[in-house]
Design a protein around this motif. Structure first.
Motif, PDB file in Angstrom:
ATOM      1  N   VAL A  99     -14.678  84.538 -91.683  1.00 12.45           N
ATOM      2  CA  VAL A  99     -13.991  83.961 -90.527  1.00 12.45           C
ATOM      3  C   VAL A  99     -14.199  84.880 -89.335  1.00 12.45           C
ATOM      4  O   VAL A  99     -14.091  86.104 -89.455  1.00 12.45           O
ATOM      5  CB  VAL A  99     -12.481  83.802 -90.810  1.00 12.45           C
ATOM      6  N   ALA A 100     -14.517  84.301 -88.196  1.00 14.77           N
ATOM      7  CA  ALA A 100     -14.628  85.065 -86.951  1.00 14.77           C
ATOM      8  C   ALA A 100     -13.770  84.374 -85.896  1.00 14.77           C
ATOM      9  O   ALA A 100     -13.862  83.164 -85.699  1.00 14.77           O
ATOM     10  CB  ALA A 100     -16.077  85.149 -86.480  1.00 14.77           C
ATOM     11  N   ILE A 101     -12.924  85.151 -85.248  1.00 11.94           N
ATOM     12  CA  ILE A 101     -12.077  84.670 -84.161  1.00 11.94           C
ATOM     13  C   ILE A 101     -12.576  85.314 -82.872  1.00 11.94           C
ATOM     14  O   ILE A 101     -12.460  86.535 -82.694  1.00 11.94           O
ATOM     15  CB  ILE A 101     -10.595  85.025 -84.382  1.00 11.94           C
ATOM     16  N   LEU A 102     -13.144  84.521 -81.974  1.00 12.59           N
ATOM     17  CA  LEU A 102     -13.741  85.040 -80.745  1.00 12.59           C
ATOM     18  C   LEU A 102     -13.003  84.485 -79.537  1.00 12.59           C
ATOM     19  O   LEU A 102     -12.973  83.261 -79.343  1.00 12.59           O
ATOM     20  CB  LEU A 102     -15.221  84.646 -80.651  1.00 12.59           C
ATOM     21  N   PRO A 103     -12.390  85.338 -78.724  1.00 13.57           N
ATOM     22  CA  PRO A 103     -11.740  84.826 -77.513  1.00 13.57           C
ATOM     23  C   PRO A 103     -12.769  84.274 -76.548  1.00 13.57           C
ATOM     24  O   PRO A 103     -13.864  84.830 -76.404  1.00 13.57           O
ATOM     25  CB  PRO A 103     -11.041  86.070 -76.935  1.00 13.57           C
ATOM     26  N   ILE A 104     -12.453  83.171 -75.900  1.00 12.63           N
ATOM     27  CA  ILE A 104     -13.362  82.579 -74.913  1.00 12.63           C
ATOM     28  C   ILE A 104     -13.090  83.215 -73.555  1.00 12.63           C
ATOM     29  O   ILE A 104     -11.998  83.063 -72.999  1.00 12.63           O
ATOM     30  CB  ILE A 104     -13.174  81.057 -74.816  1.00 12.63           C
ATOM     31  N   PRO A 105     -14.046  83.942 -73.004  1.00 13.78           N
ATOM     32  CA  PRO A 105     -13.837  84.589 -71.705  1.00 13.78           C
ATOM     33  C   PRO A 105     -14.007  83.608 -70.556  1.00 13.78           C
ATOM     34  O   PRO A 105     -14.594  82.531 -70.723  1.00 13.78           O
ATOM     35  CB  PRO A 105     -14.935  85.652 -71.673  1.00 13.78           C
ATOM     36  N   GLU A 106     -13.487  83.973 -69.410  1.00 15.41           N
ATOM     37  CA  GLU A 106     -13.749  83.191 -68.208  1.00 15.41           C
ATOM     38  C   GLU A 106     -15.232  83.309 -67.852  1.00 15.41           C
ATOM     39  O   GLU A 106     -15.889  84.303 -68.171  1.00 15.41           O
ATOM     40  CB  GLU A 106     -12.903  83.712 -67.043  1.00 15.41           C
ATOM     41  N   VAL A 107     -15.760  82.292 -67.203  1.00 17.06           N
ATOM     42  CA  VAL A 107     -17.179  82.283 -66.850  1.00 17.06           C
ATOM     43  C   VAL A 107     -17.536  83.508 -66.023  1.00 17.06           C
ATOM     44  O   VAL A 107     -18.604  84.113 -66.199  1.00 17.06           O
ATOM     45  CB  VAL A 107     -17.524  80.992 -66.074  1.00 17.06           C
ATOM     46  N   SER A 108     -16.633  83.911 -65.132  1.00 14.76           N
ATOM     47  CA  SER A 108     -16.909  85.034 -64.227  1.00 14.76           C
ATOM     48  C   SER A 108     -16.930  86.383 -64.935  1.00 14.76           C
ATOM     49  O   SER A 108     -17.443  87.366 -64.402  1.00 14.76           O
ATOM     50  CB  SER A 108     -15.862  85.071 -63.108  1.00 14.76           C
ATOM     51  N   GLU A 109     -16.382  86.429 -66.161  1.00 13.02           N
ATOM     52  CA  GLU A 109     -16.292  87.703 -66.880  1.00 13.02           C
ATOM     53  C   GLU A 109     -17.595  88.086 -67.574  1.00 13.02           C
ATOM     54  O   GLU A 109     -17.815  89.252 -67.890  1.00 13.02           O
ATOM     55  CB  GLU A 109     -15.155  87.644 -67.917  1.00 13.02           C
ATOM     56  N   ILE A 110     -18.442  87.131 -67.842  1.00 14.42           N
ATOM     57  CA  ILE A 110     -19.694  87.384 -68.557  1.00 14.42           C
ATOM     58  C   ILE A 110     -20.859  86.867 -67.729  1.00 14.42           C
ATOM     59  O   ILE A 110     -20.954  85.676 -67.450  1.00 14.42           O
ATOM     60  CB  ILE A 110     -19.694  86.701 -69.940  1.00 14.42           C
ATOM     61  N   ASP A 111     -21.732  87.776 -67.324  1.00 12.36           N
ATOM     62  CA  ASP A 111     -22.892  87.412 -66.508  1.00 12.36           C
ATOM     63  C   ASP A 111     -24.079  87.122 -67.423  1.00 12.36           C
ATOM     64  O   ASP A 111     -24.526  87.981 -68.177  1.00 12.36           O
ATOM     65  CB  ASP A 111     -23.226  88.553 -65.538  1.00 12.36           C
ATOM     66  N   ILE A 112     -24.573  85.892 -67.362  1.00  8.61           N
ATOM     67  CA  ILE A 112     -25.717  85.491 -68.178  1.00  8.61           C
ATOM     68  C   ILE A 112     -26.832  85.032 -67.259  1.00  8.61           C
ATOM     69  O   ILE A 112     -26.654  84.105 -66.455  1.00  8.61           O
ATOM     70  CB  ILE A 112     -25.353  84.351 -69.146  1.00  8.61           C
ATOM     71  N   LYS A 113     -27.988  85.664 -67.385  1.00 11.74           N
ATOM     72  CA  LYS A 113     -29.133  85.278 -66.575  1.00 11.74           C
ATOM     73  C   LYS A 113     -29.783  84.024 -67.164  1.00 11.74           C
ATOM     74  O   LYS A 113     -30.011  83.967 -68.376  1.00 11.74           O
ATOM     75  CB  LYS A 113     -30.162  86.411 -66.532  1.00 11.74           C
ATOM     76  N   PRO A 114     -30.074  83.036 -66.325  1.00  8.37           N
ATOM     77  CA  PRO A 114     -30.752  81.829 -66.830  1.00  8.37           C
ATOM     78  C   PRO A 114     -32.050  82.142 -67.561  1.00  8.37           C
ATOM     79  O   PRO A 114     -32.413  81.457 -68.526  1.00  8.37           O
ATOM     80  CB  PRO A 114     -31.016  81.021 -65.556  1.00  8.37           C
ATOM     81  N   SER A 115     -32.738  83.187 -67.120  1.00 10.98           N
ATOM     82  CA  SER A 115     -34.010  83.550 -67.753  1.00 10.98           C
ATOM     83  C   SER A 115     -33.824  84.092 -69.169  1.00 10.98           C
ATOM     84  O   SER A 115     -34.781  84.185 -69.937  1.00 10.98           O
ATOM     85  CB  SER A 115     -34.743  84.596 -66.902  1.00 10.98           C
ATOM     86  N   ASP A 116     -32.576  84.481 -69.510  1.00 10.62           N
ATOM     87  CA  ASP A 116     -32.293  84.994 -70.848  1.00 10.62           C
ATOM     88  C   ASP A 116     -32.040  83.877 -71.858  1.00 10.62           C
ATOM     89  O   ASP A 116     -31.864  84.151 -73.047  1.00 10.62           O
ATOM     90  CB  ASP A 116     -31.073  85.919 -70.821  1.00 10.62           C
ATOM     91  N   LEU A 117     -31.991  82.643 -71.375  1.00 11.45           N
ATOM     92  CA  LEU A 117     -31.662  81.515 -72.246  1.00 11.45           C
ATOM     93  C   LEU A 117     -32.875  80.640 -72.524  1.00 11.45           C
ATOM     94  O   LEU A 117     -33.685  80.384 -71.644  1.00 11.45           O
ATOM     95  CB  LEU A 117     -30.564  80.657 -71.608  1.00 11.45           C
ATOM     96  N   GLU A 118     -32.972  80.192 -73.757  1.00  6.11           N
ATOM     97  CA  GLU A 118     -34.009  79.232 -74.138  1.00  6.11           C
ATOM     98  C   GLU A 118     -33.306  78.018 -74.739  1.00  6.11           C
ATOM     99  O   GLU A 118     -32.624  78.132 -75.758  1.00  6.11           O
ATOM    100  CB  GLU A 118     -34.965  79.842 -75.161  1.00  6.11           C
ATOM    101  N   MET A 119     -33.435  76.871 -74.085  1.00  7.42           N
ATOM    102  CA  MET A 119     -32.750  75.663 -74.530  1.00  7.42           C
ATOM    103  C   MET A 119     -33.739  74.651 -75.091  1.00  7.42           C
ATOM    104  O   MET A 119     -34.797  74.423 -74.513  1.00  7.42           O
ATOM    105  CB  MET A 119     -31.982  75.018 -73.368  1.00  7.42           C
ATOM    106  N   THR A 120     -33.362  74.065 -76.203  1.00  8.93           N
ATOM    107  CA  THR A 120     -34.129  72.965 -76.776  1.00  8.93           C
ATOM    108  C   THR A 120     -33.160  71.831 -77.098  1.00  8.93           C
ATOM    109  O   THR A 120     -31.968  72.058 -77.300  1.00  8.93           O
ATOM    110  CB  THR A 120     -34.881  73.397 -78.043  1.00  8.93           C
ATOM    111  N   PHE A 121     -33.688  70.622 -77.154  1.00 10.43           N
ATOM    112  CA  PHE A 121     -32.836  69.457 -77.333  1.00 10.43           C
ATOM    113  C   PHE A 121     -33.356  68.613 -78.495  1.00 10.43           C
ATOM    114  O   PHE A 121     -34.547  68.604 -78.803  1.00 10.43           O
ATOM    115  CB  PHE A 121     -32.807  68.618 -76.048  1.00 10.43           C
ATOM    116  N   ALA A 122     -32.428  67.903 -79.131  1.00 10.83           N
ATOM    117  CA  ALA A 122     -32.796  67.069 -80.275  1.00 10.83           C
ATOM    118  C   ALA A 122     -31.821  65.907 -80.384  1.00 10.83           C
ATOM    119  O   ALA A 122     -30.770  65.897 -79.749  1.00 10.83           O
ATOM    120  CB  ALA A 122     -32.781  67.901 -81.560  1.00 10.83           C
ATOM    121  N   ARG A 123     -32.176  64.933 -81.209  1.00  9.73           N
ATOM    122  CA  ARG A 123     -31.257  63.844 -81.474  1.00  9.73           C
ATOM    123  C   ARG A 123     -30.146  64.322 -82.403  1.00  9.73           C
ATOM    124  O   ARG A 123     -30.411  65.023 -83.368  1.00  9.73           O
ATOM    125  CB  ARG A 123     -31.994  62.665 -82.117  1.00  9.73           C
ATOM    126  N   SER A 124     -28.936  63.933 -82.091  1.00  7.28           N
ATOM    127  CA  SER A 124     -27.803  64.351 -82.908  1.00  7.28           C
ATOM    128  C   SER A 124     -27.795  63.606 -84.229  1.00  7.28           C
ATOM    129  O   SER A 124     -28.147  62.426 -84.298  1.00  7.28           O
ATOM    130  CB  SER A 124     -26.502  64.093 -82.158  1.00  7.28           C
TER     131      SER A 124
END
Length: 255
Positions: A99-124
């Motif tokens: 079990v892992a309990i992870l608090p959800i931070p505010e968007v402003s608290e965590i800086d994520i660069k778009p270039s650090d993300l790789e998104m792929t899509f599929a049919r659900s």
């Protein structure tokens, strides 16, 4: 980060095959029913069902006043000892789920660069009507610097699934950041009892003895069925007080 009123709850089957997956489902139901008693909201972000009704993995978002404060000590490995329904010879099996309990931070608290993300899509492949099976609504996000991967398919739209997946990514990054800060500022963490490490075995559910034991505090409770039915207050209240006492003791010992 202030005490969060929103968390990501991750439950993964561990050792024990299908029985571990059934135990993961039991834990998911326990936390969901406890949330209902507390008037907290619960929604599934992603899940991987097993063949006989368990979960190989389930990730949920839960929201409510004081939810992280109440559940943060649930992180770790939970162990169950019982005779599975599928066991014909009556042997006791020991299985685990993490079990892992992870608090959800505010968007402003965590800086994520778009270039650090790789998104792929599929049919659900999940529920939600015909649209989710015809359109690529499911979203998989890889955070390249850390290797974190999140898959979300429960929502009807791609945008909603993307938002849900990003919540999990931010929560994981916030947890990693918090852990790094703690390690940098103090050596006390590794010396304290009950580090909340998710790899630490924290609790055993022994059905034959109708007993739940928390190994961090050497404390036991009875009436497993009632507790798995959502009556978690006795455990939550005790672990919160005991953890505070341990930390207070450690602060005096290691000053």
């Amino acid at each position: 980060m202030a005490e969060a009123n929103a968390i990501i709850l991750e439950i993964r089957a561990g050792v024990g095959g299908e029985e571990a997956a059934l135990f993961a489902a039991d834990l998911a139901q326990m936390y969901t029913k406890y949330a209902a008693k507390k008037s907290w909201s619960t929604s599934v972000i992603s899940s991987s069902p097993s063949d006989i009704g368990g979960y190989k993995e389930i990730i949920m978002e839960m929201r409510g006043l004081g939810i992280y404060k109440a559940l943060k000590y649930e992180s770790g490995v939970h162990r169950i000892q019982r005779i599975p329904k599928t066991e014909k010879s009556g042997r006791i099996h020991t299985s685990t789920a993490s079990v892992a309990i992870l608090p959800i931070p505010e968007v402003s608290e965590i800086d994520i660069k778009p270039s650090d993300l790789e998104m792929t899509f599929a049919r659900s492949s999940g529920p939600g009507g015909q649209n989710v099976n015809k359109v690529e609504t499911a979203v998989r996000i890889l955070h390249k610097p850390t290797g974190f991967v999140v898959f979300s398919q429960e929502e009807r739209s791609q945008q909603k699934n993307r938002e849900q997946a990003m919540k999990v990514i931010r929560a994981k990054l916030a947890e990693m950041q918090m852990h790094e800060q703690q390690m940098q500022t103090t050596q006390m963490r590794r010396e304290q009892i009950g580090t909340q490490d998710r790899t630490e075995k924290i609790r055993t559910y022994n059905f034959l003895q109708d007993r739940i034991t928390d190994h961090r505090f050497k404390k036991s409770w009875h009436d497993i069925e009632k507790i798995l039915g959502g009556n978690l207050d006795p455990i939550v209240n005790y672990t919160e007080k005991a953890s505070k006492a341990q930390k207070l003791f450690a602060s005096f010992v290691f000053l």
